[in-house]
Enzyme design. Sequence first.
Site, PDB file in Angstrom:
ATOM      1  N   TYR A  35       0.822  -1.218   0.000  1.00  0.00           N
ATOM      2  CA  TYR A  35       0.000   0.000   0.000  1.00  0.00           C
ATOM      3  C   TYR A  35       0.856   1.267   0.000  1.00  0.00           C
ATOM      4  O   TYR A  35       0.356   2.361  -0.253  1.00  0.00           O
ATOM      5  CB  TYR A  35      -0.966   0.043   1.196  1.00  0.00           C
ATOM      6  N   LEU A 172     -17.691  -3.347   1.277  1.00  0.00           N
ATOM      7  CA  LEU A 172     -18.638  -2.389   0.705  1.00  0.00           C
ATOM      8  C   LEU A 172     -18.504  -2.288  -0.807  1.00  0.00           C
ATOM      9  O   LEU A 172     -19.497  -2.111  -1.521  1.00  0.00           O
ATOM     10  CB  LEU A 172     -18.416  -0.999   1.331  1.00  0.00           C
ATOM     11  N   VAL A 213     -12.116   7.504   3.220  1.00  0.00           N
ATOM     12  CA  VAL A 213     -11.320   8.715   3.395  1.00  0.00           C
ATOM     13  C   VAL A 213     -12.208   9.834   3.950  1.00  0.00           C
ATOM     14  O   VAL A 213     -11.733  10.906   4.296  1.00  0.00           O
ATOM     15  CB  VAL A 213     -10.676   9.103   2.022  1.00  0.00           C
TER      16      VAL A 213
HETATM   17  N1  NAP Z   1      -5.618  -8.729   1.366  1.00  0.00           N
HETATM   18  C1  NAP Z   1      -5.965  -8.220   0.215  1.00  0.00           C
HETATM   19  O1  NAP Z   1      -5.602  -8.694  -0.879  1.00  0.00           O
HETATM   20  C2  NAP Z   1      -6.853  -7.004   0.203  1.00  0.00           C
HETATM   21  C3  NAP Z   1      -7.480  -6.591  -0.986  1.00  0.00           C
HETATM   22  C4  NAP Z   1      -8.320  -5.484  -0.936  1.00  0.00           C
HETATM   23  C5  NAP Z   1      -8.520  -4.817   0.265  1.00  0.00           C
HETATM   24  N2  NAP Z   1      -7.872  -5.210   1.401  1.00  0.00           N
HETATM   25  C6  NAP Z   1      -8.039  -4.491   2.695  1.00  0.00           C
HETATM   26  O2  NAP Z   1      -9.424  -4.358   2.960  1.00  0.00           O
HETATM   27  C7  NAP Z   1      -9.742  -2.969   3.106  1.00  0.00           C
HETATM   28  C8  NAP Z   1     -11.162  -2.714   2.659  1.00  0.00           C
HETATM   29  O3  NAP Z   1     -11.366  -3.089   1.318  1.00  0.00           O
HETATM   30  P1  NAP Z   1     -11.480  -2.022   0.119  1.00  0.00           P
HETATM   31  O4  NAP Z   1     -10.750  -0.790   0.464  1.00  0.00           O
HETATM   32  O5  NAP Z   1     -11.119  -2.776  -1.113  1.00  0.00           O
HETATM   33  O6  NAP Z   1     -13.027  -1.768  -0.001  1.00  0.00           O
HETATM   34  P2  NAP Z   1     -14.236  -1.299   0.968  1.00  0.00           P
HETATM   35  O7  NAP Z   1     -13.728  -0.921   2.301  1.00  0.00           O
HETATM   36  O8  NAP Z   1     -15.265  -2.347   0.860  1.00  0.00           O
HETATM   37  O9  NAP Z   1     -14.807  -0.068   0.179  1.00  0.00           O
HETATM   38  C9  NAP Z   1     -14.138   1.143   0.074  1.00  0.00           C
HETATM   39  C10 NAP Z   1     -14.983   2.017  -0.840  1.00  0.00           C
HETATM   40  O10 NAP Z   1     -16.275   2.195  -0.286  1.00  0.00           O
HETATM   41  C11 NAP Z   1     -16.488   3.583  -0.017  1.00  0.00           C
HETATM   42  N3  NAP Z   1     -17.165   3.670   1.273  1.00  0.00           N
HETATM   43  C12 NAP Z   1     -16.620   3.531   2.508  1.00  0.00           C
HETATM   44  N4  NAP Z   1     -17.555   3.643   3.464  1.00  0.00           N
HETATM   45  C13 NAP Z   1     -18.718   3.851   2.829  1.00  0.00           C
HETATM   46  C14 NAP Z   1     -20.061   4.043   3.275  1.00  0.00           C
HETATM   47  N5  NAP Z   1     -20.357   4.046   4.584  1.00  0.00           N
HETATM   48  N6  NAP Z   1     -21.020   4.232   2.340  1.00  0.00           N
HETATM   49  C15 NAP Z   1     -20.719   4.231   1.026  1.00  0.00           C
HETATM   50  N7  NAP Z   1     -19.473   4.056   0.534  1.00  0.00           N
HETATM   51  C16 NAP Z   1     -18.473   3.861   1.434  1.00  0.00           C
HETATM   52  C17 NAP Z   1     -15.121   4.220  -0.014  1.00  0.00           C
HETATM   53  O11 NAP Z   1     -15.190   5.552  -0.470  1.00  0.00           O
HETATM   54  P3  NAP Z   1     -14.696   6.787   0.474  1.00  0.00           P
HETATM   55  O12 NAP Z   1     -13.274   6.499   0.809  1.00  0.00           O
HETATM   56  O13 NAP Z   1     -14.893   7.967  -0.408  1.00  0.00           O
HETATM   57  O14 NAP Z   1     -15.617   6.770   1.678  1.00  0.00           O
HETATM   58  C18 NAP Z   1     -14.368   3.361  -1.026  1.00  0.00           C
HETATM   59  O15 NAP Z   1     -14.641   3.785  -2.343  1.00  0.00           O
HETATM   60  C19 NAP Z   1      -8.653  -2.288   2.265  1.00  0.00           C
HETATM   61  O16 NAP Z   1      -8.583  -0.910   2.523  1.00  0.00           O
HETATM   62  C20 NAP Z   1      -7.450  -3.082   2.657  1.00  0.00           C
HETATM   63  O17 NAP Z   1      -7.005  -2.679   3.940  1.00  0.00           O
HETATM   64  C21 NAP Z   1      -7.059  -6.314   1.397  1.00  0.00           C
END
Ligand code: NAP
Length: 243
Positions: A35, A172, A213
């Site tokens: 990251y 999400l 964010v």
């Molecule tokens: N191990 C792996 O291979 C792997 C892969 C992917 C992710 N991850 C980890 O998992 C974490 C979460 O997954 P992710 O970042 O892919 O996706 P996520 O948390 O499911 O979704 C993030 C997205 O949803 C939006 N969002 C957040 N809260 C919201 C709400 N209450 N209502 C509507 N939209 C919302 C965010 O926009 P805003 O920022 O504008 O709110 C962003 O666009 C990552 O940050 C990382 O730490 C791990």
Amino acid sequence: MIGFGTWQLRGRAGRQAVLTALQAGYRHIDTATMYGNETEVGRALADSGVGRDAVFLTTKLPSSRADRERATLAASLRALGTDHVDLWLVHSPPPGRKLCHVWQEFLMLRDQGRARAVGVSNYSLAQIDRLAQVCGETPAVNQIPWSPARHDPALLAAHAERGVAVEGYSPLKGTNLADPVLVDIAKAHGVTPAQVVLRWHIEHGITVIPKSVNPERIATNFDLMRFSLEPDQVARIDTLSPR
Ligand SMILES: NC(=O)c1ccc[n+]([C@@H]2O[C@H](COP(=O)([O-])OP(=O)(O)OC[C@H]3O[C@@H](n4cnc5c(N)ncnc54)[C@H](OP(=O)(O)O)[C@@H]3O)[C@@H](O)[C@H]2O)c1
């Protein structure tokens, strides 16, 4: 059970988002070498005034660094400003011939106190079984994509049988927050559909690590303990998956 995801949080805005999360009450932060934000996470932690021992820090080794585990973890610890992480994950499975080697290095570095626990991410059950049967130990955690659309009860049960905690990522991103099932249940509890989705993970015993964010969404995504879902509501959300 509720962590702060940090993928794509970089630079000043990333540091601010992690600080906001810590101020909102998160005590679990999920980062990774890949990251490129471990320095920002470390600075936010220092700025927050929250004690290191009060926070559960996860980072991950990219499988491209499969021969440089020790040096990569040392760089993570330096960037994070700590002498250990709480959980160190293999970010994705390395090629089969390296699977055991990486895992044994992980176990050794854990035994030396650099990580309190070690686990994996994006591993299949067959790969987990190989770690347990051939490479010496079952991982504590498998971090894999999870959301109502991806719900897989058999996969969840198989992890539980092996004593592997499931951490769900992208809860999400993979979800239609306008789905009438989620909207309806959200209305019943006076919360948002996103909160329903996150709480549904917790009802299933799945650790959830939403990323945002936006200060308001950072706060509401963490506000999951003042309501709970009824069994029939959990079952309705389960039906959003084809499995
Ligand atoms: N191990 C792996 O291979 C792997 C892969 C992917 C992710 N991850 C980890 O998992 C974490 C979460 O997954 P992710 O970042 O892919 O996706 P996520 O948390 O499911 O979704 C993030 C997205 O949803 C939006 N969002 C957040 N809260 C919201 C709400 N209450 N209502 C509507 N939209 C919302 C965010 O926009 P805003 O920022 O504008 O709110 C962003 O666009 C990552 O940050 C990382 O730490 C791990």
